[in-house]
Write a protein that holds these residues in place. Structure first.
Motif, PDB file in Angstrom:
ATOM      1  N   SER A 502      35.534  41.746  46.118  1.00 12.15           N
ATOM      2  CA  SER A 502      36.509  42.918  46.015  1.00 12.15           C
ATOM      3  C   SER A 502      36.097  44.298  45.862  1.00 12.15           C
ATOM      4  O   SER A 502      35.265  44.648  44.642  1.00 12.15           O
ATOM      5  N   ILE A 503      36.483  45.254  46.705  1.00 15.40           N
ATOM      6  CA  ILE A 503      35.805  46.521  46.417  1.00 15.40           C
ATOM      7  C   ILE A 503      37.036  47.379  45.576  1.00 15.40           C
ATOM      8  O   ILE A 503      38.078  47.185  45.660  1.00 15.40           O
ATOM      9  N   PRO A 504      36.362  48.063  44.567  1.00 11.74           N
ATOM     10  CA  PRO A 504      37.102  48.724  43.463  1.00 11.74           C
ATOM     11  C   PRO A 504      38.219  49.629  44.172  1.00 11.74           C
ATOM     12  O   PRO A 504      39.111  49.988  43.620  1.00 11.74           O
ATOM     13  N   ASP A 505      37.868  50.402  45.108  1.00  9.87           N
ATOM     14  CA  ASP A 505      38.600  51.437  45.692  1.00  9.87           C
ATOM     15  C   ASP A 505      39.452  50.767  47.051  1.00  9.87           C
ATOM     16  O   ASP A 505      39.792  51.618  48.072  1.00  9.87           O
ATOM     17  N   SER A 506      39.822  49.596  47.063  1.00 11.91           N
ATOM     18  CA  SER A 506      40.392  48.973  48.409  1.00 11.91           C
ATOM     19  C   SER A 506      41.872  49.044  48.225  1.00 11.91           C
ATOM     20  O   SER A 506      42.579  48.797  49.225  1.00 11.91           O
ATOM     21  N   ASP A 507      42.461  49.658  47.159  1.00  7.75           N
ATOM     22  CA  ASP A 507      43.807  50.170  47.265  1.00  7.75           C
ATOM     23  C   ASP A 507      44.033  51.377  47.726  1.00  7.75           C
ATOM     24  O   ASP A 507      44.194  52.491  47.183  1.00  7.75           O
ATOM     25  N   VAL A 508      44.497  51.448  49.163  1.00  8.79           N
ATOM     26  CA  VAL A 508      44.459  52.692  49.987  1.00  8.79           C
ATOM     27  C   VAL A 508      45.918  52.799  50.246  1.00  8.79           C
ATOM     28  O   VAL A 508      46.808  51.708  50.292  1.00  8.79           O
ATOM     29  N   ASN A 509      46.462  53.830  50.580  1.00  9.91           N
ATOM     30  CA  ASN A 509      47.828  54.328  50.895  1.00  9.91           C
ATOM     31  C   ASN A 509      47.936  53.792  52.524  1.00  9.91           C
ATOM     32  O   ASN A 509      47.251  54.503  53.360  1.00  9.91           O
ATOM     33  N   PHE A 510      48.817  53.018  52.882  1.00  5.54           N
ATOM     34  CA  PHE A 510      48.959  52.945  54.353  1.00  5.54           C
ATOM     35  C   PHE A 510      50.734  52.632  54.362  1.00  5.54           C
ATOM     36  O   PHE A 510      51.160  52.173  53.318  1.00  5.54           O
ATOM     37  N   GLU A 511      51.284  52.844  55.529  1.00 11.72           N
ATOM     38  CA  GLU A 511      52.670  52.647  55.752  1.00 11.72           C
ATOM     39  C   GLU A 511      52.897  51.006  56.182  1.00 11.72           C
ATOM     40  O   GLU A 511      52.382  50.970  57.063  1.00 11.72           O
ATOM     41  N   LEU A 512      53.670  50.528  55.610  1.00  9.58           N
ATOM     42  CA  LEU A 512      54.039  49.095  55.988  1.00  9.58           C
ATOM     43  C   LEU A 512      55.207  49.180  57.106  1.00  9.58           C
ATOM     44  O   LEU A 512      55.774  50.139  57.417  1.00  9.58           O
ATOM     45  N   PRO A 513      55.050  48.275  57.807  1.00  8.89           N
ATOM     46  CA  PRO A 513      55.653  48.253  59.113  1.00  8.89           C
ATOM     47  C   PRO A 513      57.259  47.857  58.874  1.00  8.89           C
ATOM     48  O   PRO A 513      57.494  47.602  57.751  1.00  8.89           O
ATOM     49  N   GLU A 514      58.329  48.056  59.723  1.00 12.00           N
ATOM     50  CA  GLU A 514      59.759  47.868  59.490  1.00 12.00           C
ATOM     51  C   GLU A 514      60.051  46.380  59.633  1.00 12.00           C
ATOM     52  O   GLU A 514      59.341  45.769  60.506  1.00 12.00           O
ATOM     53  N   SER A 515      60.617  45.858  58.371  1.00  9.76           N
ATOM     54  CA  SER A 515      60.761  44.484  58.551  1.00  9.76           C
ATOM     55  C   SER A 515      61.680  43.964  59.702  1.00  9.76           C
ATOM     56  O   SER A 515      61.219  42.948  60.172  1.00  9.76           O
ATOM     57  N   THR A 516      62.577  44.689  60.278  1.00  9.44           N
ATOM     58  CA  THR A 516      63.216  44.055  61.328  1.00  9.44           C
ATOM     59  C   THR A 516      62.314  44.089  62.675  1.00  9.44           C
ATOM     60  O   THR A 516      62.640  43.094  63.425  1.00  9.44           O
ATOM     61  N   ARG A 517      61.533  44.968  62.635  1.00  8.65           N
ATOM     62  CA  ARG A 517      60.502  44.853  63.812  1.00  8.65           C
ATOM     63  C   ARG A 517      59.607  43.895  63.771  1.00  8.65           C
ATOM     64  O   ARG A 517      59.003  43.089  64.890  1.00  8.65           O
ATOM     65  N   VAL A 518      59.092  43.337  62.451  1.00  4.91           N
ATOM     66  CA  VAL A 518      58.307  42.128  62.396  1.00  4.91           C
ATOM     67  C   VAL A 518      59.125  40.913  62.692  1.00  4.91           C
ATOM     68  O   VAL A 518      58.613  40.151  63.587  1.00  4.91           O
ATOM     69  N   ILE A 519      60.433  40.865  62.386  1.00  9.02           N
ATOM     70  CA  ILE A 519      61.087  39.726  62.658  1.00  9.02           C
ATOM     71  C   ILE A 519      61.444  39.509  64.097  1.00  9.02           C
ATOM     72  O   ILE A 519      61.128  38.444  64.663  1.00  9.02           O
ATOM     73  N   GLY A 520      61.152  40.654  64.710  1.00  5.67           N
ATOM     74  CA  GLY A 520      61.549  40.727  66.312  1.00  5.67           C
ATOM     75  C   GLY A 520      60.227  40.160  66.881  1.00  5.67           C
ATOM     76  O   GLY A 520      60.345  39.685  68.277  1.00  5.67           O
ATOM     77  N   ASN A 521      59.197  40.359  66.178  1.00  7.77           N
ATOM     78  CA  ASN A 521      57.752  39.853  66.967  1.00  7.77           C
ATOM     79  C   ASN A 521      57.512  38.563  66.432  1.00  7.77           C
ATOM     80  O   ASN A 521      56.530  37.812  66.772  1.00  7.77           O
ATOM     81  N   LEU A 522      58.627  37.912  65.843  1.00  7.52           N
ATOM     82  CA  LEU A 522      57.849  36.311  65.582  1.00  7.52           C
ATOM     83  C   LEU A 522      58.302  35.430  66.672  1.00  7.52           C
ATOM     84  O   LEU A 522      59.287  34.808  66.971  1.00  7.52           O
ATOM     85  N   ARG A 523      57.411  35.367  67.452  1.00  2.61           N
ATOM     86  CA  ARG A 523      57.215  34.436  68.637  1.00  2.61           C
ATOM     87  C   ARG A 523      56.228  34.107  69.242  1.00  2.61           C
ATOM     88  O   ARG A 523      55.063  34.659  68.802  1.00  2.61           O
TER      89      ARG A 523
END
Length: 523
Positions: A502-523
């Protein structure tokens, strides 16, 4: 005549010492006090003293030596009515020392020189000079590698126009080997050095797996004992570690050391290739004296993203559910899926579908790196560049090995075991279906691999912008098409040899996707 002979002896000695490179030829000093027993003259037992300079340029049988000597003697002759009578003798000679055991040897030598008795008004003897011939046999005890002592018996013949005197000498001596006492030359020499580059991700693997080897030879001329080999890499080690121990080594015996090291996590901060040094120290006892020999070995430390593919299981070291970014992304998916789980299929498959959908929504793409492709490096020692999970998330893409590492890490963060699948020129992944072998009938599409008492679902992760079902279908097609050339490597089994990092500096900032869009891609 005396001055001419003295100059000649001095010139020969100077040429012997200077021209031969004396400090490479075992320069030795001897001090020999003795008692002389003159023969043929009305003299009594007389004390004397010899100082000798020896050079031993030739070694025989590995431990015997042929030496050349330059020496001067002073005798205080005495007898009835004789006092203050001094005899000086200068000579050159050669000898042979035969080593019987490590601490004991015998030697014999012969000398040729000139003698002189100065005029003394207090004695009836007149001054005299002439040539001398001598021989000496010694018994030598080797106290230390550079010092020996012993006893000797010798015979001297002094002549001029007529025989002048013969005498027997009995005495002791101390000999100091200046070359060994002063020189930094080691009694251990190294040969056959082989080292491989250091891969930071395998730092724990190097605890008991070598990254090179070096061969040492005992050239001490005798047995050495209590041999201990240690290694220290200042940049990546806190303490020197012992890597080999040997009870004893005979003269001329060699041994090979596999280079291993207890490296610390500082090596994971290496983001660019650079040079460093390893110090290998051989500590040993030579005739009871503890001595050390040190070798400095240049090492190339590669980037923490580098790996070679001699063993496909190596890629498992990049898989880590503890990668901070991967853990955060996986927990997000877990929360999204929490209210959408059902009993129609295993939780493992549903979470795998959720991760696939979340990555698709996030915008992960399959990107071929022409300078670092699995298909070009598989099965070779070529240096490849692999991304850690946080990097693939940060860059929104990677090649097949990068996407495999990311998907495996995300599932491992949720406690779902994963595997690496290799087919000719390609690597992808599989995950534990959550079903037992007897339950495989519940996997309706037939996309599964039974291996190691587990039922694995293969997923072609490069199809990251398609559907989960299509990725599973393609994963199975590739497995069946490759036949005997396909291999599945459970990550947990690979971790037994290649520990996850585990790399010490692996905690980087990124924007998580929208939950509703994730549910829409569950297929």
């Amino acid at each position: 005549m005396k001055k001419i002979l003295s100059k000649k002896l001095g010139l020969v000695l100077a040429l012997l010492l200077a021209g031969s490179g004396v400090f490479a030829l075992d320069l030795q000093l001897r001090v020999l006090p003795y008692m002389g027993m003159p023969l043929g003259l009305p003299l009594s037992l007389s004390p004397g003293f010899t100082a000798a300079v020896d050079v031993a340029p030739i070694t025989v049988r590995g431990s015997d030596s042929i030496y050349f000597t330059a020496q001067g003697s002073f005798d205080f002759l005495r007898g009835n009515g004789i006092s203050n009578l001094f005899l000086f003798d200068l000579g050159l000679g050669a000898g042979y020392e035969f080593k019987i055991v490590d601490r004991f040897s015998i030697s014999g030598e012969a000398t040729l020189g000139i003698w002189n008795i100065p005029q003394s008004s207090s004695n009836s003897f007149s001054s005299g000079r002439g040539f001398s011939v001598g021989a000496r046999v010694s018994a030598n005890a080797h106290v230390l590698p550079f010092m020996s002592a012993g006893a000797f018996v010798g015979f001297n013949y002094l002549g001029s126009n007529e025989p002048f005197m013969s005498d027997l000498k009995f005495g002791a001596f101390v000999r100091i080997n200046l070359t060994k006492a002063i020189s930094s030359k080691s009694e251990i020499t190294s040969t056959d050095l082989e080292v491989s580059p250091l891969f930071p991700v395998f730092y724990s693997h190097y605890y008991d797996n070598s990254f090179g080897s070096i061969t040492f030879v005992n050239t001490a001329g005798n047995k050495i004992t209590d041999v201990e080999v240690s290694i220290f890499i200042e940049e990546f080690m806190s303490n020197r570690s012992v890597i080999k121990k040997i009870d004893s080594l005979q003269n001329g015996e060699e041994f090979t050391v596999e280079l291993t090291a207890f490296l610390n996590e500082n090596i994971l901060n290496t983001i660019m290739q650079h040079q460093t040094n390893a110090t290998v120290t051989v500590s040993y006892k030579n005739l009871g004296l503890r001595t050390e020999h040190t070798e400095t070995i240049p090492l190339t430390t590669l980037s923490r993203n580098n790996m070679s593919w001699e063993d496909d299981a190596r890629a498992a070291t990049f898989v880590s559910g503890k990668d901070s970014s991967a853990f955060r992304f996986a927990r997000f998916v877990q929360l999204v899926m929490m209210n959408h789980l059902n009993s129609s299929e295993s939780v493992n498959i549903q979470y795998a579908r959720g991760i696939f959908a979340a990555l698709k929504t996030y915008g992960i793409n399959y990107v071929i790196d022409p300078s670092s492709a699995f298909t070009d490096n598989v099965g070779s020692a070529n240096i490849d560049f692999l991304q850690f999970p946080y990097q693939t998330l940060l860059y929104h893409g990677g090649d097949c090995d990068d996407l495999t590492i990311l998907n495996c890490s995300l599932l491992e963060a949720l406690g779902i075991e994963t595997a690496l699948i290799t087919v000719p020129g390609h690597i992808y992944m599989a995950f534990d279906s959550g079903y037992t072998v007897s339950e495989v009938g519940r996997i309706g599409d037939g996309n599964y691999i039974v291996h190691g008492n587990k039922v694995w679902i293969p997923v072609e992760i490069t199809m990251c912008q398609d559907t989960f079902q299509m990725a599973k279908n393609m994963g199975m097609i590739e497995w069946n098409k490759s036949g005997a050339n396909a291999a599945i490597i459970p990550v947990h089994e690979a971790w037994e040899k290649y520990k996850p990092v585990s790399i010490p500096d692996s905690d980087v900032n990124f924007e998580l996707p929208e939950s509703t869009r994730v549910i829409g891609n569950l297929r």
